[in-house]
Design an enzyme around this catalytic site. Structure first.
Site, PDB file in Angstrom:
ATOM      1  N   ILE A  15      -4.077  -8.345  -6.938  1.00  0.00           N
ATOM      2  CA  ILE A  15      -3.654  -6.479  -7.545  1.00  0.00           C
ATOM      3  C   ILE A  15      -2.949  -6.672  -8.809  1.00  0.00           C
ATOM      4  O   ILE A  15      -3.101  -5.278  -8.951  1.00  0.00           O
ATOM      5  CB  ILE A  15      -3.538  -6.004  -6.513  1.00  0.00           C
ATOM      6  CG1 ILE A  15      -1.832  -6.756  -5.669  1.00  0.00           C
ATOM      7  CG2 ILE A  15      -4.799  -6.224  -5.142  1.00  0.00           C
ATOM      8  CD1 ILE A  15      -2.231  -5.373  -4.120  1.00  0.00           C
ATOM      9  N   GLY A  16      -2.021  -7.336  -9.242  1.00  0.00           N
ATOM     10  CA  GLY A  16      -1.077  -7.515  -9.966  1.00  0.00           C
ATOM     11  C   GLY A  16       0.002  -8.601 -10.384  1.00  0.00           C
ATOM     12  O   GLY A  16      -0.507  -9.489  -9.807  1.00  0.00           O
ATOM     13  N   GLY A  18       3.575  -9.640 -12.208  1.00  0.00           N
ATOM     14  CA  GLY A  18       5.187  -8.429 -12.227  1.00  0.00           C
ATOM     15  C   GLY A  18       5.843  -9.692 -13.163  1.00  0.00           C
ATOM     16  O   GLY A  18       5.858 -10.800 -13.674  1.00  0.00           O
ATOM     17  N   GLY A  19       7.543  -9.096 -13.285  1.00  0.00           N
ATOM     18  CA  GLY A  19       8.202  -9.829 -13.707  1.00  0.00           C
ATOM     19  C   GLY A  19       8.582 -11.134 -12.946  1.00  0.00           C
ATOM     20  O   GLY A  19       8.625 -12.256 -13.573  1.00  0.00           O
ATOM     21  N   ASP A 150      -1.944   8.202  -1.739  1.00  0.00           N
ATOM     22  CA  ASP A 150      -2.817   8.639  -2.365  1.00  0.00           C
ATOM     23  C   ASP A 150      -2.719  10.227  -1.110  1.00  0.00           C
ATOM     24  O   ASP A 150      -2.949  10.928  -1.209  1.00  0.00           O
ATOM     25  CB  ASP A 150      -3.681   8.091  -1.177  1.00  0.00           C
ATOM     26  CG  ASP A 150      -4.347   6.564  -1.657  1.00  0.00           C
ATOM     27  OD1 ASP A 150      -4.740   6.903  -3.020  1.00  0.00           O
ATOM     28  OD2 ASP A 150      -5.587   5.786  -1.346  1.00  0.00           O
TER      29      ASP A 150
END
Length: 403
Positions: A15-16, A18-19, A150
């Protein structure tokens, strides 16, 4: 990783990133719930000191327990299943799964309404207040690290993890730079640099005031739809952060009150001493403005009760300015011949010499910007000539022609 199981977490999809590694949606097979897993890169997991610091900081963040900060559940270690048990051990973090959009996808092109700015600004500064009061700084606040769920709740992600610092070398000059700045690709670096404080860009340690600067950039972007500092490259962006004064938000969005412009201007002061020291004071100023907004005791355009009165105020200010200018001119004229020795020129001053560069090998052809803050020069520290860039007084040197 998709379809494999780490301990009792089955990885569903990525889903993603990062560092600190890749982020996956996973099923908690024990509690029957979905969680987010951040799998740490091998170079971090292999360093006992960094892994230990990660664990200590994660415990401190978990202790915050704030509704606007993503919840960290655990730090774990596992060997992937589904391949006969082979493979290197995996270190990962389990945390709350947020369903929503990043702040970068929520901000409209023309900026948010005042009510939305204050709602998200109060949530952000309240969360950072909880962190700063426990001596924790985020060091990487940016729209992609902030989610709007949401149900409309703001959540800060990667809290204290995306910008862990390398331990300073006792024999070095004592500055530190984000590890992410030298471990990621150009696009990611540019995204991080865009929300850096001047002291971070100069390679100096970051404290709560660096977070305040980043919050100022976020508030500016929410108010106008654009960032206060612009640049097509990393160097031009750093130059903008160090040298330029952003346009007031009320110039770009005249529906916003002047007081919000003053708050953001204070956040974006290049000198850390002139910023808010901690998020608590910033939160209180935003809260006061929100109470005025709710009560209707405000002038959104920053103008007085009527055009005639406003014009009268401008006339008084112009007249006062002319009087002050004439008075200053008279004082200068009267005092011009009273300098020591009857001289009208400036007194002699002593000069000092400061070494700016520390690279091995020859260095030549220096070029210093007009304001004396930026330096470009040619050096041969690696066998071939390259062009280097650095901040005057800083220890971070950037090779512009590595290829």
């Amino acid at each position: 990783m998709i379809g494999k199981t780490l301990n009792h977490y089955k990885i569903v999809r990525k889903i993603g990133s990062g560092g600190m590694g890749e982020i996956y949606l996973a099923e908690d097979l024990t509690l029957n719930r979905q969680v987010a897993l951040k799998v740490l890169p091998p170079e971090m997991a292999a360093n006992p000191n960094r892994l230990g610091r990660l664990e200590r900081e994660a415990k401190a963040i978990a202790a915050l327990n704030h509704p606007n900060i993503v919840t960290i559940y655990s730090i774990e270690k596992s060997i992937p299943s589904g391949d006969g048990g082979a493979g290197e051990p995996q270190h990962f973090i389990t945390m709350e799964l947020i369903s929503g959009k990043t702040l970068s996808r929520v901000i409209p092109r023309a900026g948010m309404t005042l009510g939305q700015i204050l709602e998200h600004g109060l949530a952000l500064t309240e969360a950072m207040t909880a962190a700063h009061e426990k001596n924790i700084t985020h060091r990487d606040l940016k729209p992609d690290n902030i989610m709007i769920s949401d149900d409309g709740r703001l959540k800060i992600l990667d809290f204290g993890l995306a910008k862990l610092r390398e331990e300073a070398d006792p024999g070095a000059a004592g500055t530190e730079m984000p590890t992410q700045a030298v471990k990621t690709e150009e696009g990611s670096v540019l995204g991080t640099v865009a929300y850096m404080s001047p002291e971070q860009a100069e390679g100096k340690p970051a404290d709560s005031r660096s977070d305040i600067f980043a919050i100022g950039i976020l508030l500016y972007e929410m108010a106008t739809g654009e960032r206060p500092f612009q640049g097509d490259t990393k160097i031009s962006l750093i130059s903008s952060i160090l040298r330029e004064t952003p346009r007031s938000i009320t110039e770009l969005n005249r529906t916003l009150p002047r007081h919000l412009g003053r708050i953001i201007k204070r956040c974006l002061a290049q000198d850390p001493v002139r910023r808010y020291g901690i998020a608590r004071v910033l939160f209180n100023d935003l809260l006061d403005l929100n109470e005025e907004f709710d009560s209707g005791d405000r002038c959104p355009l920053g103008v007085g009760p009527g055009p005639a009165r406003q014009a009268g105020k401008r006339a008084v200010l112009v007249t006062a300015g002319i009087v002050l200018l004439l008075a200053a001119t008279a004082v200068i004229f009267l005092l011009r011949d009273r300098l020591p020795g009857g001289s009208t020129g400036p007194p002699a001053i002593e000069a000092t010499v400061t070494r700016l560069t520390q690279l091995p090998g020859p260095e030549t052809h220096p070029s210093i910007s007009a304001d004396g803050r930026l330096l470009v020069f040619i050096g041969r520290s690696r066998g071939n000539w390259d062009i280097y860039f650095q901040i005057v007084g800083g220890n971070k040197v950037i090779n512009l022609t590595e290829d």
